[in-house]
Design a protein around this motif. Sequence first.
Motif, PDB file in Angstrom:
ATOM      1  N   PHE A  78       0.695  -1.418   0.025  1.00  0.00           N
ATOM      2  CA  PHE A  78       0.213   0.074  -0.047  1.00  0.00           C
ATOM      3  C   PHE A  78       0.988   1.270  -0.122  1.00  0.00           C
ATOM      4  O   PHE A  78       2.202   1.377   0.039  1.00  0.00           O
ATOM      5  CB  PHE A  78      -0.995   0.162   1.155  1.00  0.00           C
ATOM      6  CG  PHE A  78      -0.331   0.102   2.307  1.00  0.00           C
ATOM      7  CD1 PHE A  78      -0.254   1.440   3.070  1.00  0.00           C
ATOM      8  CD2 PHE A  78       0.150  -0.886   3.460  1.00  0.00           C
ATOM      9  CE1 PHE A  78       0.303   1.695   4.314  1.00  0.00           C
ATOM     10  CE2 PHE A  78       0.769  -0.540   4.223  1.00  0.00           C
ATOM     11  CZ  PHE A  78       0.915   0.529   5.061  1.00  0.00           C
ATOM     12  N   GLY A 306       6.300  11.098   8.919  1.00  0.00           N
ATOM     13  CA  GLY A 306       5.478  10.066   8.143  1.00  0.00           C
ATOM     14  C   GLY A 306       4.544  10.981   7.544  1.00  0.00           C
ATOM     15  O   GLY A 306       4.017  11.932   7.789  1.00  0.00           O
ATOM     16  N   THR A 307       3.728  10.264   6.452  1.00  0.00           N
ATOM     17  CA  THR A 307       2.556  11.009   5.834  1.00  0.00           C
ATOM     18  C   THR A 307       1.720  11.103   6.749  1.00  0.00           C
ATOM     19  O   THR A 307       1.025  12.344   6.902  1.00  0.00           O
ATOM     20  CB  THR A 307       2.242  10.034   4.623  1.00  0.00           C
ATOM     21  OG1 THR A 307       3.213   9.951   3.441  1.00  0.00           O
ATOM     22  CG2 THR A 307       0.993  10.980   3.936  1.00  0.00           C
TER      23      THR A 307
END
Length: 360
Positions: A78, A306-307
Motif C-alpha cells: 500500500f 511520516g505521511t
Amino acid sequence: MYLKGTRMATSSIAIERTHSSRLAGVDMTNLPFGTVFSDHMVVADYAEGRWGPATVRPYAPLALPPSISALQYGLSVFEGLKAHRDAEGRVLLFRAPENAARLNRSAARLAMPEVPESLFLDSLRTLLDIDRDWVPPATAGALYIRPCLFAVDESLRVKPGERFAFLIATCPVGAYFTGATDVLVSETFVRAFPGGTGDIKAAGNYAAAFIADADAKAQGFSTVLWLDGLERRFVEECGVMNVFFVFADRIVTPALSGTILAGVTRHSVLTLLREMGHQVEERRVAIEEVCAAHDRGELREVFGTGTAATVSPVGRIRYRGCDLVLPPLEQRQVGPAVRERLVGIMTGLLPDPYGWVERL
Ligand code: COI
C-alpha cells in the motif's frame, strides 16, 4: 504525458457516481484518523498480464473469494499520501509521483506487477476531482489517500500472484498523534532485517508490528522505537514513522540501509532541514549514542516523520528501564520549524521551490 497543473484526463476512466453522498454527516472540524471514507474509490483489475481500465465508483465493500492470496499469504502492498486545501479552496496534491514509484518498488519486491504511473496518477486525479469537497480546510486536516495493490488469485497454491486489484480510497483526517509520543525501545521484536521487506510498504510489515505496539501501549507508551534486527543496537524507525535525532551540533537520521522505509516525508524533511542550514547526517545511530547525548544534555529533540503523522515530537524514550526525557515542546525549535515549513508548502501558504505540489 500529463502536464502539471492541468485538469485530469478522464477519457479512459469510467465514472459511476454515488446517489447518496455521506459528506453532510461528516464533522470536518473533528476528524478521526482513517475511519471516515469519502464517497468514491478507484478500482482497477490486472489479469492475463495487463491492467484493465480504472473505474471511479462509490466506496463500498468488495466481493472477493475467501481464498485470495492477499488474505491467505499477505500479498498486499500500500501507499499513503495526502491532499490539502489551500486558502482559495483549491486542492493541492503532495508528491504523488513519489508514491506511485514507491508502490512499484514494493510491488517488485513481492513479485507483483507494476501499476503504470499514468494509471495511478490519472485515476487519483479523477477521484480527487469527484470527491474534492471531501478535502478538509487546511486548518482542520487533510485528505489522506490510501492506494493499495493486492493479489486476488483464487488459489491456495503458494506461488506469485497472477491476478491483482489496485484500489485507491481516501479519508478526511485530523492529526495522527496529538502532542508528544512516548516510545519504548523494543529489544524483543524487530520490524525488519536485511533481505526482508522493511524498506517497502508491505501490509505484512504492519501486521508483524502490532504485538510490539500493543506491548508498548500496555506499558503506557504510544509506540515502539525499533532497533536493527541483527545487533538490536541501531535505531531504525519510530512506530510507523522515520526518526530524526537533534543533537547539539547536528541532526541525524538512520540511513536507508535496506531495512528502513524511504519515507517521502523523510526526504522532504531532509531537504528542508538542509535548506534551513542545519547539518544533517544520514547514518547509523546506535541507541547508546542517543543515551550518551541525553546524559550530556545534548539531545535537544527527537521527532518522527511520516505521511500520516507529518512531523511528530517524541517526549520520552524508555530503554532498558531508563527514561530519556526530552525537553518540553515549548523549548523545541527544529521540529516545529521544519513542520511549519513543510505544512506551509503542502497547503500553499509558502512557495514550493521543489515542485512538490500539484494544484488540481
Ligand atoms: C503513513 O504515514 O502514510 C503510513 O503509512 C503510516 C500508517 C498510517 C500506516
